[in-house]
Write an enzyme that holds these catalytic residues in place. Structure first.
Site, short mmCIF file in Angstrom:
data_model
loop_
_atom_site.label_atom_id
_atom_site.label_comp_id
_atom_site.label_asym_id
_atom_site.label_seq_id
_atom_site.Cartn_x
_atom_site.Cartn_y
_atom_site.Cartn_z
N HIS A 283 -7.00 -1.49 0.44
CA HIS A 283 -5.76 -2.13 -0.04
C HIS A 283 -4.71 -1.13 -0.51
CE1 HIS A 283 -6.07 -2.13 -4.58
NE2 HIS A 283 -7.33 -1.87 -4.31
N CYS B 94 -4.54 -0.29 -14.23
CA CYS B 94 -5.71 -0.43 -15.08
C CYS B 94 -5.38 -0.23 -16.55
CB CYS B 94 -6.77 0.56 -14.65
SG CYS B 94 -6.87 0.73 -12.88
C1 LIG Z 1 -7.11 2.04 -6.73
C2 LIG Z 1 -7.94 3.24 -7.02
C3 LIG Z 1 -9.32 3.15 -7.20
C4 LIG Z 1 -10.04 1.82 -7.21
O1 LIG Z 1 -10.11 1.23 -5.94
P1 LIG Z 1 -10.46 -0.32 -5.83
O2 LIG Z 1 -10.60 -0.56 -4.36
O3 LIG Z 1 -9.31 -1.06 -6.42
O4 LIG Z 1 -11.74 -0.51 -6.56
C5 LIG Z 1 -10.03 4.30 -7.42
N1 LIG Z 1 -9.43 5.50 -7.46
C6 LIG Z 1 -8.12 5.63 -7.28
C7 LIG Z 1 -7.50 6.99 -7.31
C8 LIG Z 1 -7.32 4.52 -7.06
O5 LIG Z 1 -6.00 4.66 -6.91
#
Ligand SMILES: *Cc1c(COP(=O)(O)O)cnc(C)c1O
Length: 396
Positions: A201, A324
């Site tokens: 995503h 987050c």
């Molecule tokens: C978005 C993100 C994640 C988490 O990924 P998800 O698919 O939302 O669990 C982990 N590390 C970084 C650097 C991100 O930007």
């Protein structure tokens, strides 16, 4: 009007990914583990997606494990390396102070279980060096995990050099490449990467699906026990529509990646130049070593949350940093890691562009942010004290 500049939080599903996914909801709904033809067609789609993703990363399809996203991939990579290390009496892990919480919180847990964690300093520009990693490696180091690009300030780490140091020292190297895949060059062979996390995503694929790449021979610890899917490394019926959508989105993202990077860098520099004109503002992270679409500023004397709400009223969807940390009152650990004091860290703004954004949108954003910052300062008691000389400016 709505201008979406929060692509670091998530991206819009691409039309190509959507049309690739659609047949797998109703026409081709089989379970890849079934032996009949409906199941076998789903299995073929799974194999095909795995092969195409492996090709983009330059690895073997057997080295691809499908996960529920970046967080799960980070958790599994780090836990696996920690377990492997413990068997050899090696319980030291090296990382950086500004990793994503999926990494930092996993490391916190391991620390409670007796592992020793070294978090490298990322300095004012938000960069670590391979030399820092070399100096930190000890006899009992079992893992180095350093993110490819930071999700808040966008800075790009020298992962190829870090990987080379790890190879030389015989230490496993994992990189959280969630912000980088689909946006920057990725080649796990050339870049000396043993394990890599990605998430669909963040490059116009669907949510809830990702990959852990793990080099052949690295024994992975399953986080989910059950069936024999993913060669016993991740149980549960595969999310075929999402996996197929991820493969399509990834191929689309890397197709013509250099032109897209150039376009984004142009928009980024224009935004940076425009916002730098706001008095007592500062760009966070290195000027050039940053994601093509990332702009991140602190403005003295204002609250980032109020800025976001007023920008939303003007049709601009942005973020104060990471999805987050918003909603919590703690300042971003990333901004603290690059040495911004608490007062400044609260006044932050991240604009993360996609190649759908335009020059006109950038002009509008510069004007809107300039106006909103001026308005918030006009009603800020902190700003009044700064102006009266009762307090000193932190950002000159
Ligand atoms: C978005 C993100 C994640 C988490 O990924 P998800 O698919 O939302 O669990 C982990 N590390 C970084 C650097 C991100 O930007």
């Amino acid at each position: 009007m709505s201008i979406y500049v929060d692509n670091g939080a998530t991206t819009k599903l691409s039309s190509k990914a959507l049309s690739a996914m659609l047949p797998f909801f109703q026409e081709e709904y089989g379970n890849p583990s079934s032996l009949h033809s409906v199941g076998q067609r789903a299995n073929e789609a799974l194999t095909d997606a795995r092969t195409r993703i492996a090709k983009v990363l330059n690895c073997d399809p057997k080295e691809i494990i499908f996960t529920s996203g970046g967080s799960e991939a980070d958790n599994q990579a780090i836990r696996s390396a920690a377990m492997l290390g413990a068997r050899k009496g090696k319980k030291h892990i090296i990382s950086t102070a500004f990793e994503h919480h999926a990494v930092l919180h996993t490391l916190d847990k391991l620390k409670k279980q007796g592992y020793e964690i070294t978090l490298l300093d990322v300095h004012e520009h938000g960069l670590v060096t391979a030399e820092q990693v070399r100096k930190a490696i000890r006899e009992d180091t079992c893992l180095v995990t350093v993110m490819y690009a930071n999700n808040e300030i966008g800075t790009i780490q020298p992962i190829e050099e870090i990987g080379a140091v790890c190879r030389e020292k015989g230490v496993l190297f994992h990189t959280d490449a969630v912000q980088a895949v689909g946006h920057l060059k990725v080649d796990v062979q050339e870049q000396n990467i043993d394990m890599l996390s990605l998430s669909a995503h963040k490059f116009h694929g669907p949510k809830g699906i990702g990959v852990l790449y793990a080099r052949k021979g690295i024994l992975l610890e399953p986080l989910i026990e059950g069936g024999a899917q993913e060669r016993g490394r991740r149980a549960g019926t595969e999310n075929i529509p999402a996996i197929v959508g991820m493969a399509a989105a990834l191929e689309e993202a890397v197709d013509g990646i250099e032109e897209k990077q150039l376009k984004l860098k142009g928009l980024r520099q224009k935004l940076i130049a425009g916002l730098s004109k706001i008095p007592h503002s500062v760009l966070n992270g290195d000027q050039n070593q940053r994601l093509p679409g990332n702009v991140h500023f602190c403005f003295e004397g204002i609250e980032g949350e109020s800025l976001l709400l007023l920008l939303d009223d003007k049709g601009i969807c942005a973020s104060s940093g990471s999805a987050c940390t918003s909603g919590s009152l703690d300042p971003s650990h990333v901004l603290l890691a690059i040495g911004r004091p608490h007062e400044i860290a609260h006044g932050s703004l991240r604009l993360s562009l996609s190649d759908e954004n335009t020059e006109e949108e950038v002009d509008y954003i510069i004007e809107a942010v300039t106006d909103v910052v001026a308005y918030l300062r006009s009603i800020s008691p902190v700003w009044r004290d700064l102006q009266a000389g009762i307090q000193d400016y932190i950002i000159k």
